[in-house]
Design an enzyme around this catalytic site. Structure first.
Site, mmCIF file in Angstrom:
data_model
loop_
_atom_site.group_PDB
_atom_site.id
_atom_site.type_symbol
_atom_site.label_atom_id
_atom_site.label_comp_id
_atom_site.label_asym_id
_atom_site.label_seq_id
_atom_site.Cartn_x
_atom_site.Cartn_y
_atom_site.Cartn_z
ATOM 1 N N GLY A 89 0.829 -1.208 0.000
ATOM 2 C CA GLY A 89 0.000 0.000 0.000
ATOM 3 C C GLY A 89 0.862 1.256 0.000
ATOM 4 O O GLY A 89 2.093 1.208 -0.120
ATOM 5 N N SER A 125 -3.884 7.125 13.800
ATOM 6 C CA SER A 125 -4.221 8.299 13.004
ATOM 7 C C SER A 125 -4.551 9.481 13.902
ATOM 8 O O SER A 125 -5.091 9.315 15.007
ATOM 9 C CB SER A 125 -5.437 7.947 12.141
ATOM 10 O OG SER A 125 -5.999 9.088 11.576
ATOM 11 N N TYR A 135 -14.438 3.960 10.798
ATOM 12 C CA TYR A 135 -13.000 3.927 10.532
ATOM 13 C C TYR A 135 -12.218 4.501 11.711
ATOM 14 O O TYR A 135 -11.280 3.876 12.227
ATOM 15 C CB TYR A 135 -12.643 4.696 9.247
ATOM 16 C CG TYR A 135 -11.151 4.905 9.125
ATOM 17 C CD1 TYR A 135 -10.312 3.852 8.752
ATOM 18 C CD2 TYR A 135 -10.546 6.121 9.475
ATOM 19 C CE1 TYR A 135 -8.936 4.021 8.700
ATOM 20 C CE2 TYR A 135 -9.176 6.303 9.428
ATOM 21 C CZ TYR A 135 -8.372 5.249 9.032
ATOM 22 O OH TYR A 135 -7.009 5.407 9.002
ATOM 23 N N LYS A 189 -9.374 2.766 14.762
ATOM 24 C CA LYS A 189 -8.043 3.185 15.209
ATOM 25 C C LYS A 189 -8.014 3.322 16.735
ATOM 26 O O LYS A 189 -7.046 2.939 17.388
ATOM 27 C CB LYS A 189 -7.646 4.505 14.529
ATOM 28 C CG LYS A 189 -7.453 4.367 13.029
ATOM 29 C CD LYS A 189 -6.330 3.393 12.688
ATOM 30 C CE LYS A 189 -6.304 2.971 11.259
ATOM 31 N NZ LYS A 189 -5.392 1.855 10.965
HETATM 32 P P1 NAD Z 1 -3.381 1.638 1.603
HETATM 33 O O1 NAD Z 1 -4.785 1.246 1.334
HETATM 34 O O2 NAD Z 1 -2.601 2.244 0.509
HETATM 35 O O3 NAD Z 1 -2.562 0.393 2.169
HETATM 36 C C1 NAD Z 1 -3.145 -0.633 2.923
HETATM 37 C C2 NAD Z 1 -2.712 -1.959 2.315
HETATM 38 O O4 NAD Z 1 -3.277 -3.013 3.106
HETATM 39 C C3 NAD Z 1 -3.210 -2.153 0.884
HETATM 40 O O5 NAD Z 1 -2.138 -2.558 0.055
HETATM 41 C C4 NAD Z 1 -4.263 -3.248 1.002
HETATM 42 O O6 NAD Z 1 -4.313 -4.055 -0.149
HETATM 43 C C5 NAD Z 1 -3.795 -4.007 2.248
HETATM 44 N N1 NAD Z 1 -4.866 -4.701 2.983
HETATM 45 C C6 NAD Z 1 -6.069 -4.201 3.354
HETATM 46 N N2 NAD Z 1 -6.787 -5.150 3.988
HETATM 47 C C7 NAD Z 1 -6.020 -6.265 4.042
HETATM 48 C C8 NAD Z 1 -6.210 -7.578 4.557
HETATM 49 N N3 NAD Z 1 -7.357 -7.942 5.120
HETATM 50 N N4 NAD Z 1 -5.215 -8.469 4.427
HETATM 51 C C9 NAD Z 1 -4.030 -8.120 3.828
HETATM 52 N N5 NAD Z 1 -3.815 -6.916 3.311
HETATM 53 C C10 NAD Z 1 -4.791 -5.982 3.413
HETATM 54 O O7 NAD Z 1 -3.414 2.621 2.878
HETATM 55 P P2 NAD Z 1 -2.275 3.551 3.466
HETATM 56 O O8 NAD Z 1 -2.625 4.959 3.154
HETATM 57 O O9 NAD Z 1 -0.950 3.047 3.102
HETATM 58 O O10 NAD Z 1 -2.529 3.366 5.018
HETATM 59 C C11 NAD Z 1 -1.811 2.404 5.765
HETATM 60 C C12 NAD Z 1 -2.285 2.419 7.201
HETATM 61 O O11 NAD Z 1 -2.133 3.726 7.723
HETATM 62 C C13 NAD Z 1 -3.756 2.055 7.376
HETATM 63 O O12 NAD Z 1 -3.878 1.325 8.574
HETATM 64 C C14 NAD Z 1 -4.425 3.409 7.517
HETATM 65 O O13 NAD Z 1 -5.616 3.316 8.250
HETATM 66 C C15 NAD Z 1 -3.365 4.177 8.268
HETATM 67 N N6 NAD Z 1 -3.441 5.633 8.101
HETATM 68 C C16 NAD Z 1 -3.411 6.164 6.830
HETATM 69 C C17 NAD Z 1 -3.485 7.539 6.667
HETATM 70 C C18 NAD Z 1 -3.504 8.152 5.293
HETATM 71 O O14 NAD Z 1 -3.892 9.321 5.171
HETATM 72 N N7 NAD Z 1 -3.089 7.465 4.235
HETATM 73 C C19 NAD Z 1 -3.554 8.369 7.793
HETATM 74 C C20 NAD Z 1 -3.558 7.790 9.064
HETATM 75 C C21 NAD Z 1 -3.501 6.414 9.209
HETATM 76 C C1 WQD Z 2 -7.860 17.561 3.821
HETATM 77 C C2 WQD Z 2 -8.521 18.908 3.689
HETATM 78 C C3 WQD Z 2 -10.888 18.825 3.292
HETATM 79 C C4 WQD Z 2 -10.755 17.038 -0.670
HETATM 80 C C5 WQD Z 2 -8.416 12.098 6.174
HETATM 81 C C6 WQD Z 2 -9.125 11.086 7.051
HETATM 82 C C7 WQD Z 2 -8.386 10.908 8.350
HETATM 83 C C8 WQD Z 2 -6.914 10.573 8.093
HETATM 84 C C9 WQD Z 2 -6.282 11.564 7.173
HETATM 85 C C10 WQD Z 2 -6.588 8.201 7.996
HETATM 86 C C11 WQD Z 2 -9.865 19.002 4.414
HETATM 87 C C12 WQD Z 2 -10.175 19.447 2.116
HETATM 88 C C13 WQD Z 2 -10.395 17.568 0.558
HETATM 89 C C14 WQD Z 2 -11.331 17.889 -1.650
HETATM 90 C C15 WQD Z 2 -11.118 19.748 -0.135
HETATM 91 N N1 WQD Z 2 -6.757 9.313 7.436
HETATM 92 N N2 WQD Z 2 -10.575 18.895 0.812
HETATM 93 N N3 WQD Z 2 -11.481 19.200 -1.333
HETATM 94 O O1 WQD Z 2 -10.023 14.975 6.019
HETATM 95 O O2 WQD Z 2 -7.814 15.681 7.026
HETATM 96 O O3 WQD Z 2 -8.353 13.328 6.856
HETATM 97 O O4 WQD Z 2 -7.079 11.679 5.970
HETATM 98 O O5 WQD Z 2 -6.536 7.944 9.162
HETATM 99 O O6 WQD Z 2 -9.015 9.891 9.048
HETATM 100 O O7 WQD Z 2 -10.436 11.560 7.301
HETATM 101 O O8 WQD Z 2 -7.846 14.619 4.759
HETATM 102 O O9 WQD Z 2 -7.197 14.880 2.406
HETATM 103 O O10 WQD Z 2 -9.590 14.265 2.941
HETATM 104 O O11 WQD Z 2 -8.795 16.557 3.461
HETATM 105 O O12 WQD Z 2 -11.285 20.925 0.101
HETATM 106 O O13 WQD Z 2 -11.721 17.467 -2.744
HETATM 107 O O14 WQD Z 2 -8.810 19.150 2.303
HETATM 108 O O15 WQD Z 2 -12.104 19.483 3.550
HETATM 109 O O16 WQD Z 2 -9.966 20.274 4.939
HETATM 110 P P1 WQD Z 2 -8.583 14.730 6.196
HETATM 111 P P2 WQD Z 2 -8.364 15.008 3.313
#
Ligand code: NAD
Ligand code: WQD
Length: 339
Positions: free
Chosen positions: A10, A125, A150, A154
């Protein structure tokens, strides 16, 4: 040293695999390809010259998880990314989210606890803080009731770790609370691969600029912030990836103060939606087509991190700027579309 990275194909996982390999670790990846492809393995190999071991496995299959760990008794640590992350989808399908994000965590921990080395890094997160009472947000800030299944997964995930650590002193865990990871590896060999219409700001910006989307909607300009748009802590994904390496080293070297700990992973700097757009325009040299739209339900006004705990205890600090991250996001988008 051998490390399991779940969800390692991912977005954040693949960048972390690269940093782990560069730091000298052997990596084995588990991924079910639900939100990634095996092409990512090629991207990783192009950067590091080493193809990590890959097991296509769905962590919801308890038996398969058990079998995997029986075959990999010598692991030195687990970095657990695998989860689903679409907030809206989690509201539509909560049971899927609880199974994919919580049940899978339990299965992995149950097997990890049979190993000699029980070092575990969890992807948490900033969503756990909700609308924080003060900024920057430090790790002692209140955990607010989750706004989505979601977000709840976390919070529950952290609780599961904390409770497990209370009764098992061999288990050593760190939850990293990421703020808003953006950007891509500067080689453009790996990056974010959003499926369908992106929900997140930065991929929406780059897809609009490349002509994939018509126009970006800025969700609200009447917030109580300097320019009226929401403020977030956007952090380069490579900085996020590096935080995992130092967190894992802290566990392996037994340097932690307690066997459950949490760290904010952000830059410490808040940027508004308009500032992100201006950064994009600066680094790409092109104007972005955007309009001001209504607020998006569930958005918090502001979220940016106090990173002093990670700075002092992990010796980690984000080094890339918003412009660096936007530039790498744009390079990656251009490469994706010219393939
Ligand atoms: P992503 O979707 O790109 O990566 C997650 C990976 O996990 C994917 O490759 C998916 O195929 C794999 N996966 C999902 N379910 C699975 C399962 N049941 N078995 C095996 N593999 C599985 O997401 P990401 O952005 O890389 O996020 C990674 C982690 O970080 C997640 O736990 C997400 O909740 C957390 N997180 C992400 C963000 C963000 O903004 N990207 C922010 C905060 C926390
Ligand atoms: C950022 C800002 C939107 C899209 C999300 C998840 C959170 C965490 C991080 C995993 C906000 C604005 C967005 C668009 C916009 N992920 N926006 N137009 O909302 O901070 O958080 O990612 O844990 O759980 O909710 O990130 O990138 O969606 O938005 O104006 O088309 O951009 O309103 O202010 P967010 P985001």
């Amino acid at each position: 040293m051998k490390v399991l990275v779940t969800g390692g194909l991912g977005y954040i996982g693949s960048h972390t695999v690269v940093e782990l390999q560069l730091a000298g670790y052997d990596v084995v990846i588990i991924d079910n390809l639900s939100n990634s492809t095996t092409k990512v393995l090629e991207g990783i190999t192009k950067i590091t010259g080493v193809t990590p071991e890959f097991q296509e496995l769905d962590l919801r299959c308890k038996d398969k998880v058990q079998y995997f760990f029986e075959q990999h008794q010598g692991l030195d640590g687990v970095v657990h990314f695998a989860a689903s992350k679409a907030v809206g989808e989690s509201v539509e399908n909560p049971l899927f989210y609880y199974e994919n994000n919580v049940a899978t965590l339990i299965y992995v921990l149950q097997e990890l606890q049979k190993l000699k080395q029980q070092n575990f890094i969890f992807s948490s997160s900033c969503t756990v803080y909700g609308e924080a009472d003060k900024h920057p947000i430090d790790e002692n800030s209140a955990i607010k009731p989750a706004q989505s299944p979601y977000g709840n997964t976390k919070q529950i995930g952290e609780e599961i770790l904390k409770d497990s650590c209370k009764i098992n002193s061999n288990l050593k865990t760190i939850a990293l609370r990421y703020f808003n990871p953006i950007g891509a590896h500067d080689s453009s060999n790996i990056g974010e691969l959003p499926i369908g219409i992106p929900q997140n700001l930065v991929p929406y910006i780059t897809q609009t600029a490349i002509g994939q989307r018509e126009q970006l909607s800025v969700f609200g300009d009447d917030y109580p912030t300097e320019d009226g748009t929401c403020v977030r802590d956007y952090i380069h994904v490579v900085d996020v990836a590096k935080a995992h390496v130092v967190a894992l080293e802290r566990l392996i070297n037994n340097e932690q103060d307690s066997n459950f700990d949490v760290f904010n992973i952000g830059t410490g700097k808040g940027s508004s939606v308009l500032e992100v757009i201006y950064s994009f325009e600066r680094v790409s040299g092109q104007k972005l087509n955007y309009k001001i739209a209504h607020r998006r339900k569930g958005d918090v006004v502001a979220a940016f991190a106090d990173t002093s705990k990670a700075n002092s205890k992990l010796g980690w600090k984000a080094k890339y700027t918003l412009d660096d991250a936007m530039s790498d996001a744009w390079k990656w988008e251009q490469k994706l579309r010219t393939k």
